[in-house]
Write an enzyme that holds these catalytic residues in place. Structure first.
Site, PDB file in Angstrom:
ATOM      1  N   ARG A 167      68.190   1.882  -6.597  1.00  0.00           N
ATOM      2  CA  ARG A 167      67.519   2.119  -5.315  1.00  0.00           C
ATOM      3  C   ARG A 167      68.502   2.753  -4.345  1.00  0.00           C
ATOM      4  O   ARG A 167      69.650   2.313  -4.237  1.00  0.00           O
ATOM      5  CB  ARG A 167      66.994   0.800  -4.731  1.00  0.00           C
ATOM      6  N   ARG A 207      70.370  -2.940  -6.297  1.00  0.00           N
ATOM      7  CA  ARG A 207      70.507  -2.770  -4.846  1.00  0.00           C
ATOM      8  C   ARG A 207      71.852  -2.127  -4.543  1.00  0.00           C
ATOM      9  O   ARG A 207      72.881  -2.805  -4.517  1.00  0.00           O
ATOM     10  CB  ARG A 207      70.375  -4.125  -4.151  1.00  0.00           C
ATOM     11  N   CYS A 223      58.881  -5.387  -8.154  1.00  0.00           N
ATOM     12  CA  CYS A 223      60.299  -5.761  -8.162  1.00  0.00           C
ATOM     13  C   CYS A 223      60.642  -6.762  -7.071  1.00  0.00           C
ATOM     14  O   CYS A 223      61.798  -7.111  -6.888  1.00  0.00           O
ATOM     15  CB  CYS A 223      61.189  -4.520  -8.011  1.00  0.00           C
ATOM     16  N   ASN A 262      58.402  -8.516  -1.141  1.00  0.00           N
ATOM     17  CA  ASN A 262      59.030  -9.263  -0.041  1.00  0.00           C
ATOM     18  C   ASN A 262      58.659  -8.666   1.309  1.00  0.00           C
ATOM     19  O   ASN A 262      58.126  -9.339   2.193  1.00  0.00           O
ATOM     20  CB  ASN A 262      60.555  -9.265  -0.196  1.00  0.00           C
ATOM     21  N   ARG A 280      60.056 -12.997   7.529  1.00  0.00           N
ATOM     22  CA  ARG A 280      60.369 -13.842   6.377  1.00  0.00           C
ATOM     23  C   ARG A 280      61.651 -14.636   6.535  1.00  0.00           C
ATOM     24  O   ARG A 280      61.939 -15.515   5.720  1.00  0.00           O
ATOM     25  CB  ARG A 280      60.437 -12.987   5.101  1.00  0.00           C
ATOM     26  N   HIS A 286      68.145 -13.677   1.914  1.00  0.00           N
ATOM     27  CA  HIS A 286      69.138 -13.232   0.940  1.00  0.00           C
ATOM     28  C   HIS A 286      69.811 -14.397   0.235  1.00  0.00           C
ATOM     29  O   HIS A 286      70.094 -14.338  -0.965  1.00  0.00           O
ATOM     30  CB  HIS A 286      70.195 -12.361   1.630  1.00  0.00           C
TER      31      HIS A 286
END
Length: 756
Positions: free
Chosen positions: A507, A471, A676, A628, A639, A364
């Site tokens: 979303r 988001r 995206c 991602n 990740r 993030h």
């Protein structure tokens, strides 16, 4: 063995520099294995030699003088093979090299094992004996275990030795080799390191120069007295509840606090220039090492007591010094793990870059750095964080390299590259009002990813044609409770109005994994494979319905709402979600609301959705690939784990083929597919996505003009040809090199490296 290993690693991790760490290793291994000699040879990266760096048993005068290449000596043989060499009579081996200054002629038995860090042999650990008998299997496995566990600690100690406790260049610094990490956000940052850290964690406290030692000593004395008061209070509280032998622990604590060794040494370090918290950390480390070296097991266990006292003092110090941090003009934020809150505390005009020990390109903080247009390096595991505060640093967000106290020629070269970067950025601004159109006239809409209302104005001004991913979890994460329907409606209305009539994709709530709500804790052993995304909201339809109602109400009279469902892994989840959406829609119509049914899309981000893309596509209006998580799940790579961050790459052949399969499946049902994830903002990856027939791309605002440059310099046909070449490649590194070459040849090399 495990106890010996644990103590050894703890001591090495507490070492102040590389020399001390190596001294601990050779001394402890020699004692544990009861051998005559233990030595460590480390790689001289410049000349590819292995240099004797520490020994217990050979002549100390030979340290730094004995040097062997991979083609010479038994040490070179161990390094070349990257496996142990165990001999009963080393001098008789044809690779044996004799160095008179070492004094090793009496030793016959030889055992050498490689020290491997990040797949590279960084050194060789050697033990020797007088006798002519091979080391037994237990000795071999013990030494292998030691070398494997110490590899990271040695690499970290080597890096830590390059900067002293107040951020100045160490006299031991011999070159300007970079510390390797992972590219987090493109660009180059040159500035002053500002170390940020988690409070009440003594390991995280950095060294920091103080200009007022007297004030720091006063603060330390106050914290020390406060802890004494706490201990006395606890002692009284438990005087009748503990047996005398256990209650005596409080007396031990008071003796430690009153001892001149703890308080006196800390004050001496403050007077030498370190601030109170850093001085305390050093003193606690020294005390821990002393206790660990004691033979008596009871005394060794007092290490935990020393650490507990250190934490208690630190806690009071931090409570009494909660003043705003002062940030240098060109702040490069440095930390073990930098949070979004730490990033947000830096004045935007002073934030030059970010360097984090943990995390990867899709963490993030890296995503936020890209959104802010700030260069970032992630996963720099060997970073000497505690010794970097105030040091001049370079963060190369293209290569993932970090330079601490760089040499003047390197600094000058990077300054030149930064000037070129500024020129390139200015040139890219000319693309803002131009269409995102290929050379053969095909329009590829470019949208922005965001999650903050404050981003709306800069996002509109960036040339984005809408919001491809909003988001919605951010408003949930900053509150102490679930936001109500009207709170959400107001938020979504601002986003939709800001871009009307351009499309906005909202979303639905996607928490879990690495995104937690403070008022809705989820404790799981493997959160990325657990209760997250649509799984949570389907289990709590009351949360889902409130959010859908708020979205629909916010869209009244605008007509630009699109709803995206995250983490769909099964057709039944989609059917249940659509049912709830229609329920909310019907309820609002019954209430007399003037709304329209929006377009509904599904995120493709788990492998099962790839194989069901056709079944999903025929039930919705569009698909959006979240690269991602899709990359994470396809490659089985966390990740956010810096140990495996280098394995995480969306250009892996498996990821490319998965995306291509989704596009082909959606094409059967004539449904558009967007991307995206962060892959959409990667100029090299954009070539492949264009070649696949992706309909639109959504990315961080900072990446938008860079990707537009790629699109405007390629035809769809040429992109398809490049994709065909890539599809026969088997190695991710080969693919990235090939795509980077294509960008260079097209005159767009400034997108993938520092400079213009």
């Amino acid at each position: 063995m495990l106890d010996t290993l644990r103590r050894l690693i703890e001591e090495v991790n507490l070492a102040r520099n590389l020399e001390q760490a190596l001294g601990i290793i050779v001394r402890r291994v020699k004692q544990a294995m009861q051998v005559d000699v233990c030595s460590v040879y480390l790689t001289d990266q410049d000349n590819e030699y292995y240099v004797l760096k520490a020994t217990d048993g050979l002549n100390q005068s030979s340290v730094g003088k004995v040097r062997l290449s991979q083609e010479r000596g038994l040490v070179g043989l161990v390094a070349k093979r990257a496996e142990p060499v165990n001999l009963d009579n080393a001098p008789e081996h044809h690779r044996f090299c004799y160095f008179p200054e070492s004094g090793e002629e009496p030793y016959h038995a030889f055992l050498g094992v490689p020290i491997i860090h990040h797949r590279k042999v960084v050194g060789v650990l050697v033990v020797q004996q007088h006798g002519s008998e091979k080391f037994d299997e237990d000795s071999v496995t013990f030494l292998i275990t030691i070398a494997a566990q110490l590899a990271g600690a040695i690499a970290h100690a080597e890096a830590s030795g390059e900067v002293d406790i107040v951020g100045q260049v160490s006299s031991q610094s011999h070159d300007s080799r970079p510390i390797s990490g992972q590219p987090g956000a493109p660009g180059v940052a040159i500035g002053t390191a500002k170390v940020v850290y988690t409070l009440a964690d003594i390991n995280a406290v950095p060294d920091r120069r103080t200009s007022n030692p007297d004030a720091e000593i006063m603060a330390f004395n106050a914290a020390l007295n406060a802890v004494k008061k706490d201990i006395k209070s606890l002692s009284k509280q438990f005087v009748d509840k503990l047996p005398p032998e256990d209650h005596a622990l409080f007396d031990v604590y008071m003796l430690m606090l009153d001892s001149d060794s703890l308080a006196g040494q800390t004050r001496e370090r403050i007077e030498a220039g370190n601030w109170a918290q850093g001085a305390l950390r050093q003193t606690i480390y020294d005390h821990e090492r002393i206790f660990r070296e004691m033979e008596d097991s009871y005394m060794r266990e007092r290490v935990d007591d020393v650490r507990d006292l250190g934490q208690r003092i630190l806690s009071h110090l931090q409570q009494d010094s909660q003043r705003p941090l002062e940030y240098p003009e060109q702040t490069v934020l440095v930390g073990e793990e930098i949070s979004a809150a730490m990033l947000a505390e830096v004045p935007p005009e002073k934030l030059a870059g970010v360097i984090s020990v943990r995390g990867s390109r899709t963490s993030h903080v890296a995503i936020l750095a890209r959104a802010l247009g700030v260069p970032a390096v992630m996963g720099a595991t060997d970073l000497p964080v505690s010794r970097m505060d105030g040091a001049e640093v370079i963060a190369d967000g293209y290569s993932g390299r970090v330079y601490v106290a760089p040499a003047q020629p390197i600094l000058e070269e990077y300054r030149r590259l930064v000037d070129q970067e500024v020129e390139l950025t200015e040139e890219l601004k000319a693309l803002r009002e131009l269409p995102s159109e290929t050379l053969d006239g095909e329009h590829i809409p470019l949208y922005a990813n965001t999650g903050l209302i404050s981003d709306m104005t800069p996002t509109r001004e960036s040339g984005a044609e809408g919001i491809g991913l909003y988001r919605t979890e951010f408003p949930f994460m900053i509150r102490q409770r679930f936001p109500g329907e009207d709170e959400q409606r107001v938020n979504y209305r601002q986003v939709l109005e800001a871009f009307a009539p351009r499309p906005v994709v909202l979303r639905t709530l996607d928490v879990g994994g690495d995104k937690a709500l403070p008022y809705f804790p989820i404790e799981e052993e493997n959160p990325f494979l657990g209760w997250r995304g649509i799984r949570i909201t389907l289990d709590h339809p009351e949360i889902f319905l409130v959010q859908i109602r708020a979205m629909l109400l916010a869209s009244a009279g605008l007509g630009n709402l699109n709803i995206l469902l995250p983490m769909i892994s099964d057709v039944s989840e989609l059917i249940d979600s659509l049912s709830l959406i229609h329920q909310a829609y019907e309820e609002l119509l019954e209430e007399g609301q003037d709304i329209r049914m929006p377009k509904i899309g599904v995120m493709i981000e788990v492998p099962s959705a790839v194989y069901q893309a056709g079944n999903l596509a025929k039930r919705v209006d569009f698909l959006s690939i979240g690269t991602n998580d899709l990359t994470q799940y396809l490659l089985a790579v966390d990740r956010n784990n810096s140990r495996v961050a280098e394995l995480y790459d969306s250009l892996h052949p498996a990821v490319i083929r998965a995306i291509l399969q989704v596009v082909d499946s959606a094409r059967v049902h004539d449904k558009p597919v967007s991307v995206c994830g962060e892959m959409a903002g990667d100029p090299a990856a954009a070539i492949l996505l264009l070649g696949m027939g992706i309909h639109s791309l959504s990315m961080s605002v900072s990446s938008l003009l860079r990707v537009k440059w790629v699109i405007r310099n390629l035809s769809r046909e040429r992109a398809s040809e490049i994709l065909s070449e890539v599809l026969v490649m088997e190695d991710v590194h080969e693919i990235r090199r090939y795509l980077n070459t294509q960008l260079e040849e097209a005159g767009m090399g400034g997108l993938i490296r520092a400079g213009k």
